[in-house]
Motif scaffolding. Structure first.
Motif, PDB file in Angstrom:
ATOM      1  N   ASP A  15       0.745  -1.216  -0.027  1.00  0.00           N
ATOM      2  CA  ASP A  15       0.001   0.166  -0.138  1.00  0.00           C
ATOM      3  C   ASP A  15       0.933   1.396  -0.072  1.00  0.00           C
ATOM      4  O   ASP A  15       0.453   2.309  -0.094  1.00  0.00           O
ATOM      5  N   TYR A  16       2.208   0.933   0.034  1.00  0.00           N
ATOM      6  CA  TYR A  16       2.817   2.188   0.119  1.00  0.00           C
ATOM      7  C   TYR A  16       3.164   2.936  -1.287  1.00  0.00           C
ATOM      8  O   TYR A  16       3.566   3.967  -1.731  1.00  0.00           O
ATOM      9  N   ILE A  17       2.909   1.956  -2.389  1.00  0.00           N
ATOM     10  CA  ILE A  17       2.922   2.609  -3.669  1.00  0.00           C
ATOM     11  C   ILE A  17       1.398   2.450  -4.200  1.00  0.00           C
ATOM     12  O   ILE A  17       0.625   1.296  -4.326  1.00  0.00           O
ATOM     13  N   PRO A  18       0.635   3.574  -4.114  1.00  0.00           N
ATOM     14  CA  PRO A  18      -0.782   3.321  -4.260  1.00  0.00           C
ATOM     15  C   PRO A  18      -1.646   2.671  -5.393  1.00  0.00           C
ATOM     16  O   PRO A  18      -2.599   1.888  -5.192  1.00  0.00           O
ATOM     17  N   ILE A  51       6.354  -5.391 -12.383  1.00  0.00           N
ATOM     18  CA  ILE A  51       7.532  -6.458 -12.234  1.00  0.00           C
ATOM     19  C   ILE A  51       8.268  -5.949 -10.986  1.00  0.00           C
ATOM     20  O   ILE A  51       8.796  -6.657 -10.609  1.00  0.00           O
ATOM     21  N   GLU A  52       8.251  -4.593 -10.735  1.00  0.00           N
ATOM     22  CA  GLU A  52       8.854  -3.954  -9.479  1.00  0.00           C
ATOM     23  C   GLU A  52      10.262  -4.569  -9.552  1.00  0.00           C
ATOM     24  O   GLU A  52      11.199  -4.277 -10.342  1.00  0.00           O
ATOM     25  N   SER A  53      10.667  -4.938  -8.390  1.00  0.00           N
ATOM     26  CA  SER A  53      12.074  -5.537  -8.026  1.00  0.00           C
ATOM     27  C   SER A  53      12.568  -6.421  -8.817  1.00  0.00           C
ATOM     28  O   SER A  53      13.710  -6.892  -9.082  1.00  0.00           O
ATOM     29  N   SER A  55      12.736  -6.513 -11.987  1.00  0.00           N
ATOM     30  CA  SER A  55      13.456  -5.765 -13.031  1.00  0.00           C
ATOM     31  C   SER A  55      14.948  -5.629 -12.524  1.00  0.00           C
ATOM     32  O   SER A  55      15.863  -5.631 -13.578  1.00  0.00           O
ATOM     33  N   LYS A  56      15.252  -5.817 -11.371  1.00  0.00           N
ATOM     34  CA  LYS A  56      16.594  -5.457 -11.058  1.00  0.00           C
ATOM     35  C   LYS A  56      17.544  -6.597 -11.532  1.00  0.00           C
ATOM     36  O   LYS A  56      18.636  -6.309 -11.746  1.00  0.00           O
ATOM     37  N   VAL A  57      17.012  -7.800 -11.646  1.00  0.00           N
ATOM     38  CA  VAL A  57      18.064  -8.852 -12.258  1.00  0.00           C
ATOM     39  C   VAL A  57      18.121  -8.546 -13.658  1.00  0.00           C
ATOM     40  O   VAL A  57      19.533  -8.728 -13.926  1.00  0.00           O
ATOM     41  N   PRO A  83      15.346  -4.227   5.429  1.00  0.00           N
ATOM     42  CA  PRO A  83      14.317  -4.325   4.508  1.00  0.00           C
ATOM     43  C   PRO A  83      14.948  -3.229   3.297  1.00  0.00           C
ATOM     44  O   PRO A  83      16.102  -2.824   3.288  1.00  0.00           O
ATOM     45  N   PHE A  84      14.186  -3.592   2.223  1.00  0.00           N
ATOM     46  CA  PHE A  84      14.998  -3.283   0.814  1.00  0.00           C
ATOM     47  C   PHE A  84      15.254  -1.699   0.542  1.00  0.00           C
ATOM     48  O   PHE A  84      15.779  -1.301  -0.101  1.00  0.00           O
ATOM     49  N   ASN A  85      14.373  -1.044   1.446  1.00  0.00           N
ATOM     50  CA  ASN A  85      14.377   0.460   1.290  1.00  0.00           C
ATOM     51  C   ASN A  85      14.919   1.417   2.654  1.00  0.00           C
ATOM     52  O   ASN A  85      14.573   2.297   2.863  1.00  0.00           O
ATOM     53  N   ILE A 102      18.730  -4.624  -3.221  1.00  0.00           N
ATOM     54  CA  ILE A 102      17.988  -3.757  -2.360  1.00  0.00           C
ATOM     55  C   ILE A 102      17.771  -2.405  -3.247  1.00  0.00           C
ATOM     56  O   ILE A 102      18.511  -2.080  -4.199  1.00  0.00           O
ATOM     57  N   ASN A 103      16.841  -1.533  -2.915  1.00  0.00           N
ATOM     58  CA  ASN A 103      16.578  -0.433  -3.646  1.00  0.00           C
ATOM     59  C   ASN A 103      17.946   0.497  -4.009  1.00  0.00           C
ATOM     60  O   ASN A 103      17.948   1.060  -4.923  1.00  0.00           O
ATOM     61  N   PRO A 104      18.657   0.793  -2.952  1.00  0.00           N
ATOM     62  CA  PRO A 104      19.861   1.567  -3.297  1.00  0.00           C
ATOM     63  C   PRO A 104      20.769   1.132  -4.158  1.00  0.00           C
ATOM     64  O   PRO A 104      21.293   1.544  -5.278  1.00  0.00           O
ATOM     65  N   SER A 146       2.555   6.613  -9.800  1.00  0.00           N
ATOM     66  CA  SER A 146       2.506   6.147  -8.418  1.00  0.00           C
ATOM     67  C   SER A 146       3.790   6.121  -7.550  1.00  0.00           C
ATOM     68  O   SER A 146       4.066   6.255  -6.484  1.00  0.00           O
ATOM     69  N   GLU A 147       4.629   5.458  -8.333  1.00  0.00           N
ATOM     70  CA  GLU A 147       6.264   5.092  -7.954  1.00  0.00           C
ATOM     71  C   GLU A 147       6.736   6.635  -7.681  1.00  0.00           C
ATOM     72  O   GLU A 147       7.608   6.707  -6.622  1.00  0.00           O
ATOM     73  N   GLU A 148       6.654   7.559  -8.465  1.00  0.00           N
ATOM     74  CA  GLU A 148       7.070   8.686  -8.271  1.00  0.00           C
ATOM     75  C   GLU A 148       6.415   9.674  -7.085  1.00  0.00           C
ATOM     76  O   GLU A 148       7.158   9.904  -6.182  1.00  0.00           O
ATOM     77  N   GLN A 181      11.497   1.292 -14.510  1.00  0.00           N
ATOM     78  CA  GLN A 181      11.722   0.066 -14.845  1.00  0.00           C
ATOM     79  C   GLN A 181      10.937  -0.842 -14.122  1.00  0.00           C
ATOM     80  O   GLN A 181      10.486  -1.899 -14.257  1.00  0.00           O
ATOM     81  N   CYS A 182      10.559  -0.470 -12.515  1.00  0.00           N
ATOM     82  CA  CYS A 182       9.841  -1.127 -11.774  1.00  0.00           C
ATOM     83  C   CYS A 182       8.376  -0.994 -12.106  1.00  0.00           C
ATOM     84  O   CYS A 182       7.605  -1.936 -11.871  1.00  0.00           O
ATOM     85  N   SER A 183       7.853  -0.229 -13.106  1.00  0.00           N
ATOM     86  CA  SER A 183       6.460  -0.237 -13.572  1.00  0.00           C
ATOM     87  C   SER A 183       6.302  -0.691 -14.940  1.00  0.00           C
ATOM     88  O   SER A 183       5.082  -0.677 -15.490  1.00  0.00           O
ATOM     89  N   GLN A 244      13.876 -13.949  -6.653  1.00  0.00           N
ATOM     90  CA  GLN A 244      13.784 -12.504  -6.700  1.00  0.00           C
ATOM     91  C   GLN A 244      12.437 -12.060  -6.546  1.00  0.00           C
ATOM     92  O   GLN A 244      11.723 -12.484  -7.564  1.00  0.00           O
ATOM     93  N   SER A 245      12.146 -11.315  -5.667  1.00  0.00           N
ATOM     94  CA  SER A 245      10.670 -10.814  -5.457  1.00  0.00           C
ATOM     95  C   SER A 245      10.295  -9.443  -5.771  1.00  0.00           C
ATOM     96  O   SER A 245      11.547  -8.771  -5.808  1.00  0.00           O
ATOM     97  N   GLY A 246       9.335  -9.180  -6.165  1.00  0.00           N
ATOM     98  CA  GLY A 246       8.825  -7.763  -6.254  1.00  0.00           C
ATOM     99  C   GLY A 246       7.627  -7.572  -5.509  1.00  0.00           C
ATOM    100  O   GLY A 246       6.828  -8.373  -5.241  1.00  0.00           O
ATOM    101  N   VAL A 247       7.410  -6.137  -5.059  1.00  0.00           N
ATOM    102  CA  VAL A 247       6.330  -5.705  -4.164  1.00  0.00           C
ATOM    103  C   VAL A 247       4.786  -5.984  -5.137  1.00  0.00           C
ATOM    104  O   VAL A 247       4.015  -5.706  -4.718  1.00  0.00           O
TER     105      VAL A 247
HETATM  106  N1  GLN Z   1       9.392   0.113  -6.730  1.00  0.00           N
HETATM  107  C1  GLN Z   1       9.520  -0.569  -5.640  1.00  0.00           C
HETATM  108  C2  GLN Z   1      10.488   0.603  -4.726  1.00  0.00           C
HETATM  109  O1  GLN Z   1      11.023   1.262  -5.061  1.00  0.00           O
HETATM  110  C3  GLN Z   1      10.333  -1.741  -5.532  1.00  0.00           C
HETATM  111  C4  GLN Z   1      10.556  -2.645  -4.220  1.00  0.00           C
HETATM  112  C5  GLN Z   1      10.378  -4.008  -4.403  1.00  0.00           C
HETATM  113  O2  GLN Z   1       9.615  -4.571  -5.358  1.00  0.00           O
HETATM  114  N2  GLN Z   1      10.858  -4.957  -3.348  1.00  0.00           N
HETATM  115  O3  GLN Z   1      10.174   0.446  -3.350  1.00  0.00           O
END
Ligand code: GLN
Length: 293
Positions: A15-18, A51-53, A55-57, A83-85, A102-104, A146-148, A181-183, A244-247
């Motif tokens: 819910d942190y990304i509406p 796809i969210e995280s 995509s990082k792979v 946590p990833f953030n 992780i995000n950074p 929403s990500e922005e 890329q997350c979107s 690898q998981s994504g939110v």
């Molecule tokens: N776009 C999400 C973020 O920046 C990606 C986090 C995730 O999928 N774990 O927080």
């Protein structure tokens, strides 16, 4: 009823990304794509999700495909156990993120890819289009917004890294690529096909080589240790496969040399990993005996 069936609908949608709140936690899809060309799916394997995280792979794969990349001077290879953030470690560790998932770490990878290609998002998008065979793969503009809108924590991390000299491009440009890329909206079947790039040890769908075998295996090693963030130990214990998981609720799992598997269910646990996805992958690993442990 199987473990997987009874877990569908459990957990909370992110819910942190509406935009992600719209997902119905009762949805579930699962695809296995094998290196010899078979694709098996159940459930809503053709429904797109963010796809969210995950995509990082693929972003890291593109960065590693360049000879003598400086990426390992800019990001570490250790699990964070946090946590990833989370911001705290970055300050204590001079703006060098613990790992690329992780995000950074992923923001540094997006920054490097932008520097290497001139358009990191397009490079990633083109790779995913080619590997999935889906010419119409889209960046979802509502998810981007929403990500922005929810991106202050990612901005804080990126500016902190810039203050340590660990960003090449202006922060807003690198973040723009990261948010987009997350979107990318992708289905289980498409993502499992894209994952074959990694399962085939770096060989692309057209037979050309993107990555050296050793780099592909290292990508997978990092999925095992870092791909599910502060639940990586629990995933190794329960599932025993690189994940690898994504939110958005997707989890990509790789069995090197054999197959790529995607489980999707938008209900997440407290660490941001799909509840039903993890249960389904545990069942897959048990049934196939593919756990590496
Ligand atoms: N776009 C999400 C973020 O920046 C990606 C986090 C995730 O999928 N774990 O927080």
């Amino acid at each position: 009823m199987s473990d997987t069936e009874s877990s569908i609908g459990s957990g909370q949608v992110a819910d942190y990304i509406p935009d992600l709140v719209k997902a119905d936690p009762k949805q579930f899809g699962f695809t296995i794509a094998t290196v010899d060309g078979h694709v098996y799916s159940v459930g809503e394997a053709h429904t797109p999700f963010a796809i969210e995280s995950i995509s990082k792979v693929f972003a890291l794969a593109l960065v590693l495909s360049r000879k003598e990349t400086p990426i390992w001077q800019r990001v570490g290879r250790e699990p964070s156990g946090t946590p990833f953030n989370l911001l705290i470690e970055l300050e204590a560790e001079n703006g060098i993120p613990r790992n690329p998932y992780i995000n950074p770490g992923a923001i540094v990878v997006a920054d490097q890819l932008l520097h290497d290609t001139g358009n990191g998002l397009e490079a990633l998008h083109a790779l995913l289009r080619a590997e999935t065979g889906a010419a119409d793969l889209q960046v979802d503009s509502v998810t981007v917004e929403s990500e922005e809108g929810a991106g202050d924590r990612n901005r804080a991390m990126a500016y902190l890294m810039a203050s340590f000299g660990n960003m090449i491009n202006p922060v807003h440009q690198a973040l723009d690529h990261y948010f987009r890329q997350c979107s990318i909206a992708i289905t289980c079947e498409q993502l499992a096909k894209a994952g074959l790039l990694v399962a085939r040890d770096g060989l692309r769908e057209d037979g050309s080589r993107l990555l050296h075998r050793a780099d592909a295996r290292q990508l997978v090693a990092l999925m095992t240790t870092c791909g599910t963030y502060d639940a990586a130990g629990e995933f190794a214990y329960r599932i025993g496969l690189p994940c690898q998981s994504g939110v958005g609720g997707g989890i990509l799992s790789i069995v090197p040399g054999k197959c790529s598997v995607v489980a999707w269910g938008p209900g997440l646990d407290a660490k941001g990993n799909s509840v039903a996805g993890a249960v389904a992958l545990a069942s897959f690993a048990r049934t196939t005996g593919y756990s590496v442990f």
